[in-house]
Design an enzyme around this catalytic site. Structure first.
Site, PDB file in Angstrom:
ATOM      1  N   VAL A 132       0.909  -1.145   0.000  1.00 37.44           N
ATOM      2  CA  VAL A 132       0.000   0.000   0.000  1.00 37.44           C
ATOM      3  C   VAL A 132       0.951   1.198   0.000  1.00 37.44           C
ATOM      4  CG1 VAL A 132      -1.769   1.271   1.262  1.00 37.44           C
ATOM      5  CG2 VAL A 132      -1.828  -1.234   1.220  1.00 37.44           C
ATOM      6  N   PRO A 133       1.148   1.818  -1.164  1.00 41.46           N
ATOM      7  CA  PRO A 133       2.285   2.716  -1.378  1.00 41.46           C
ATOM      8  C   PRO A 133       2.171   4.107  -0.739  1.00 41.46           C
ATOM      9  CG  PRO A 133       0.951   2.623  -3.340  1.00 41.46           C
ATOM     10  CD  PRO A 133       0.350   1.633  -2.373  1.00 41.46           C
ATOM     11  N   CYS A 134       2.207   4.141   0.572  1.00 39.61           N
ATOM     12  CA  CYS A 134       2.149   5.425   1.278  1.00 39.61           C
ATOM     13  C   CYS A 134       3.399   6.264   1.023  1.00 39.61           C
ATOM     14  CB  CYS A 134       1.921   5.201   2.772  1.00 39.61           C
ATOM     15  SG  CYS A 134       3.151   4.153   3.562  1.00 39.61           S
ATOM     16  N   HIS A 135       4.478   5.639   0.568  1.00 38.69           N
ATOM     17  CA  HIS A 135       5.702   6.386   0.264  1.00 38.69           C
ATOM     18  C   HIS A 135       5.512   7.325  -0.934  1.00 38.69           C
ATOM     19  CE1 HIS A 135       5.881   2.663  -2.119  1.00 38.69           C
ATOM     20  NE2 HIS A 135       6.523   3.385  -3.027  1.00 38.69           N
ATOM     21  N   ARG A 136       4.429   7.165  -1.676  1.00 37.97           N
ATOM     22  CA  ARG A 136       4.164   8.012  -2.845  1.00 37.97           C
ATOM     23  C   ARG A 136       3.422   9.300  -2.487  1.00 37.97           C
ATOM     24  NH1 ARG A 136       2.121   2.833  -6.311  1.00 37.97           N
ATOM     25  NH2 ARG A 136       4.164   1.841  -6.486  1.00 37.97           N
TER      26      ARG A 136
END
Length: 179
Positions: A132-136
């Site tokens: 779940v790409p929260c780094h984006r």
């Protein structure tokens, strides 16, 4: 957050440090870096290195970190969060690899334009880092802000995705791989 009591875990060493992966019968329920903020107490969870979801997660994570994969195709179990958190986490899954967005854009996307701080809190509590790409998600001015796994990892993940999507785009344009 409340996790299914039947959650199982495994561990993996990655180029970004050791991670704990967690799964339920529904799918992948967690990925946390060692020392990450909001890492749940997993001491009561059974280690199950041969769990099918965890085997697939380890393989897909290895491919992603090696630049051979830009997305994931595992079912996720996000039931540990509130309805609001799940809405935020599902919105994160729609951010394409190599792209970024802001907390404000996520709040508008889920129909809660004034909930930017609450969105930030939900992003920070994302239980399935990377998948779940929260780094984006970046600050409104494009700055790297908050990442429970550490800003160095956030920067490394964004750089990896930028390189992978650029390589894939170039290969597609030159006909060296199928689109």
């Amino acid at each position: 957050m409340s996790f299914d009591p039947r959650t199982v875990i495994t561990h993996a060493d990655t180029r970004l440090g050791p991670v704990t992966l967690a799964a339920t019968g529904q799918g992948l329920a967690g990925l946390w870096f060692a020392g990450q903020k909001h890492h749940p107490d997993t001491r009561g969870w059974r280690t199950e290195d041969d769990n099918p979801w965890l085997i697939q997660a380890r393989a897909q994570l290895a491919d992603y970190l090696a630049g051979r994969r830009t997305g994931f195709d595992l079912p996720l179990d996000l039931r540990s969060g509130s309805v609001f958190q799940q809405a935020v986490w599902n919105a994160l899954c729609n951010i394409p690899a190599g792209s970024t967005t802001s907390y404000g854009a996520i709040s508008r996307q889920i129909g809660r334009p004034s909930a930017v701080r609450a969105v930030g809190a939900a992003v920070g509590r994302n239980p399935v880092s990377i998948f779940v790409p929260c780094h984006r998600v970046l600050g409104a001015n494009g700055a790297l802000t908050g990442y429970a796994g550490g800003l160095e990892r956030k920067a490394a993940l964004l750089a990896l995705e930028s390189a992978a999507t650029s390589s894939r785009r170039l290969a597609t344009e030159t006909g060296t791989i199928a689109a």
